[in-house]
Scaffold this motif. Structure first.
Motif, PDB file in Angstrom:
ATOM      1  N   VAL A   1     -13.167  18.335  -7.933  1.00 30.33           N
ATOM      2  CA  VAL A   1     -14.130  18.863  -6.954  1.00 30.33           C
ATOM      3  C   VAL A   1     -13.417  19.721  -5.923  1.00 30.33           C
ATOM      4  O   VAL A   1     -13.863  20.833  -5.608  1.00 30.33           O
ATOM      5  CB  VAL A   1     -14.902  17.701  -6.272  1.00 30.33           C
ATOM      6  N   LEU A   2     -12.312  19.231  -5.377  1.00 33.17           N
ATOM      7  CA  LEU A   2     -11.581  19.964  -4.341  1.00 33.17           C
ATOM      8  C   LEU A   2     -11.033  21.288  -4.872  1.00 33.17           C
ATOM      9  O   LEU A   2     -11.141  22.327  -4.225  1.00 33.17           O
ATOM     10  CB  LEU A   2     -10.453  19.107  -3.772  1.00 33.17           C
ATOM     11  N   ASP A   3     -10.451  21.262  -6.067  1.00 32.06           N
ATOM     12  CA  ASP A   3      -9.880  22.469  -6.650  1.00 32.06           C
ATOM     13  C   ASP A   3     -10.974  23.513  -6.882  1.00 32.06           C
ATOM     14  O   ASP A   3     -10.803  24.686  -6.523  1.00 32.06           O
ATOM     15  CB  ASP A   3      -9.167  22.135  -7.961  1.00 32.06           C
TER      16      ASP A   3
ATOM     17  N   ARG B   1     -10.789   2.802  -3.683  1.00 33.26           N
ATOM     18  CA  ARG B   1     -10.361   3.536  -4.875  1.00 33.26           C
ATOM     19  C   ARG B   1      -9.311   4.588  -4.568  1.00 33.26           C
ATOM     20  O   ARG B   1      -8.360   4.780  -5.313  1.00 33.26           O
ATOM     21  CB  ARG B   1     -11.582   4.190  -5.523  1.00 33.26           C
ATOM     22  N   GLY B   2      -9.474   5.312  -3.463  1.00 30.31           N
ATOM     23  CA  GLY B   2      -8.577   6.414  -3.160  1.00 30.31           C
ATOM     24  C   GLY B   2      -8.903   7.642  -3.988  1.00 30.31           C
ATOM     25  O   GLY B   2      -9.839   7.641  -4.801  1.00 30.31           O
ATOM     26  N   LEU B   3      -8.143   8.700  -3.755  1.00 27.12           N
ATOM     27  CA  LEU B   3      -8.349   9.946  -4.494  1.00 27.12           C
ATOM     28  C   LEU B   3      -8.137   9.736  -5.985  1.00 27.12           C
ATOM     29  O   LEU B   3      -7.137   9.146  -6.406  1.00 27.12           O
ATOM     30  CB  LEU B   3      -7.386  11.027  -4.004  1.00 27.12           C
ATOM     31  N   ALA B   4      -9.065  10.244  -6.776  1.00 27.36           N
ATOM     32  CA  ALA B   4      -9.007  10.105  -8.231  1.00 27.36           C
ATOM     33  C   ALA B   4      -9.147  11.488  -8.872  1.00 27.36           C
ATOM     34  O   ALA B   4      -9.375  12.494  -8.189  1.00 27.36           O
ATOM     35  CB  ALA B   4     -10.125   9.173  -8.702  1.00 27.36           C
ATOM     36  N   ASP B   5      -9.030  11.533 -10.196  1.00 29.13           N
ATOM     37  CA  ASP B   5      -9.121  12.795 -10.930  1.00 29.13           C
ATOM     38  C   ASP B   5     -10.359  13.597 -10.553  1.00 29.13           C
ATOM     39  O   ASP B   5     -10.277  14.808 -10.330  1.00 29.13           O
ATOM     40  CB  ASP B   5      -9.130  12.532 -12.445  1.00 29.13           C
ATOM     41  N   ASP B   6     -11.517  12.952 -10.506  1.00 29.95           N
ATOM     42  CA  ASP B   6     -12.763  13.647 -10.186  1.00 29.95           C
ATOM     43  C   ASP B   6     -12.704  14.295  -8.807  1.00 29.95           C
ATOM     44  O   ASP B   6     -13.235  15.393  -8.606  1.00 29.95           O
ATOM     45  CB  ASP B   6     -13.962  12.696 -10.254  1.00 29.95           C
TER      46      ASP B   6
ATOM     47  N   ARG C   1       0.839  -1.199   0.000  1.00 26.74           N
ATOM     48  CA  ARG C   1       0.000   0.000   0.000  1.00 26.74           C
ATOM     49  C   ARG C   1       0.874   1.249   0.000  1.00 26.74           C
ATOM     50  O   ARG C   1       0.593   2.198  -0.720  1.00 26.74           O
ATOM     51  CB  ARG C   1      -0.952   0.000   1.196  1.00 26.74           C
ATOM     52  N   LEU C   2       1.932   1.265   0.807  1.00 31.03           N
ATOM     53  CA  LEU C   2       2.829   2.427   0.827  1.00 31.03           C
ATOM     54  C   LEU C   2       3.506   2.606  -0.524  1.00 31.03           C
ATOM     55  O   LEU C   2       3.769   3.741  -0.933  1.00 31.03           O
ATOM     56  CB  LEU C   2       3.874   2.290   1.932  1.00 31.03           C
ATOM     57  N   ALA C   3       3.770   1.516  -1.220  1.00 28.85           N
ATOM     58  CA  ALA C   3       4.399   1.593  -2.533  1.00 28.85           C
ATOM     59  C   ALA C   3       3.497   2.280  -3.556  1.00 28.85           C
ATOM     60  O   ALA C   3       3.968   2.761  -4.584  1.00 28.85           O
ATOM     61  CB  ALA C   3       4.776   0.192  -3.015  1.00 28.85           C
ATOM     62  N   GLN C   4       2.192   2.347  -3.271  1.00 26.04           N
ATOM     63  CA  GLN C   4       1.248   3.006  -4.182  1.00 26.04           C
ATOM     64  C   GLN C   4       1.400   4.521  -4.160  1.00 26.04           C
ATOM     65  O   GLN C   4       0.934   5.204  -5.071  1.00 26.04           O
ATOM     66  CB  GLN C   4      -0.195   2.672  -3.786  1.00 26.04           C
ATOM     67  N   LEU C   5       2.022   5.049  -3.136  1.00 28.95           N
ATOM     68  CA  LEU C   5       2.157   6.496  -3.008  1.00 28.95           C
ATOM     69  C   LEU C   5       3.154   7.019  -4.034  1.00 28.95           C
ATOM     70  O   LEU C   5       4.246   6.483  -4.185  1.00 28.95           O
ATOM     71  CB  LEU C   5       2.622   6.864  -1.601  1.00 28.95           C
ATOM     72  N   THR C   6       2.765   8.088  -4.716  1.00 29.65           N
ATOM     73  CA  THR C   6       3.629   8.665  -5.743  1.00 29.65           C
ATOM     74  C   THR C   6       3.722  10.172  -5.567  1.00 29.65           C
ATOM     75  O   THR C   6       2.874  10.786  -4.907  1.00 29.65           O
ATOM     76  CB  THR C   6       3.072   8.378  -7.160  1.00 29.65           C
ATOM     77  N   SER C   7       4.718  10.754  -6.184  1.00 34.54           N
ATOM     78  CA  SER C   7       4.852  12.205  -6.134  1.00 34.54           C
ATOM     79  C   SER C   7       3.717  12.877  -6.900  1.00 34.54           C
ATOM     80  O   SER C   7       3.394  14.039  -6.631  1.00 34.54           O
ATOM     81  CB  SER C   7       6.207  12.640  -6.687  1.00 34.54           C
ATOM     82  N   GLU C   8       3.080  12.172  -7.830  1.00 36.71           N
ATOM     83  CA  GLU C   8       1.962  12.773  -8.580  1.00 36.71           C
ATOM     84  C   GLU C   8       0.844  13.213  -7.635  1.00 36.71           C
ATOM     85  O   GLU C   8       0.332  14.331  -7.734  1.00 36.71           O
ATOM     86  CB  GLU C   8       1.403  11.808  -9.620  1.00 36.71           C
ATOM     87  N   VAL C   9       0.470  12.334  -6.697  1.00 30.56           N
ATOM     88  CA  VAL C   9      -0.596  12.707  -5.763  1.00 30.56           C
ATOM     89  C   VAL C   9      -0.138  13.859  -4.870  1.00 30.56           C
ATOM     90  O   VAL C   9      -0.913  14.772  -4.577  1.00 30.56           O
ATOM     91  CB  VAL C   9      -1.112  11.501  -4.953  1.00 30.56           C
TER      92      VAL C   9
END
Length: 157
Positions: free
Chosen positions: A149-151, A140-145, A29-37
């Protein structure tokens, strides 16, 4: 201000009801973290605040993996027995009261996989500022949509 949970929004877990089971360990799960997010979170026009049971560990384990600086961290006080009973009665997430107190009338968004309509209703009655309580599916986690919404919400303030 954006209150940010880790488990679910940043580290998806559990099963998608529409898909076959998948196996994940905390390491994977930690490996899923990327600088993109991290870049997408940093680009939001708001102050980021950890609102997670990871507490300070979010700054040592999560922030460096996604390229964020140290963020403020919400500390979770022990709820009173009366609040525990009321929260169960109203169906509130255990974080709701603390986050409203932390915001102290300031506008805030909250991203979590535990948010329900009961939390939204309670916040609308007990918080004088604007608030966006944004539920993210834990599998799912945070996605484009979600980022859209947040922005948009942050830019309307």
């Amino acid at each position: 201000m954006l209150f940010l949970d880790v488990d679910g929004p940043l580290l998806p877990f559990g099963e998608d009801p529409q898909r076959a089971p998948r196996g994940t360990t905390s390491g994977s799960r930690l490996a899923q973290l990327t600088s993109e997010v991290g870049n997408r979170l940093a680009a939001l026009p708001c102050e980021l605040v950890w609102a997670t049971t990871w507490e300070e560990e979010a700054n040592s384990e999560i922030a460096p993996r996604i390229g964020l600086p140290r963020l403020p961290v919400v500390s979770w006080p022990e709820p009173t027995d009366q609040h525990k009973r009321e929260d169960r009665w109203f169906g509130l997430c255990w974080k709701t009261r603390t986050l409203v107190n932390w915001a102290d009338g300031r506008p805030f968004a909250w991203v979590d996989d535990e948010i329900t309509d009961a939390d939204r209703e309670w916040v609308s009655k007990h918080h004088s500022g604007r608030a966006l309580l944004h539920h993210v599916e834990s599998y799912r986690g945070l996605a484009d949509d979600d980022f859209t919404v947040l922005d948009r919400w942050c830019r309307t303030l």
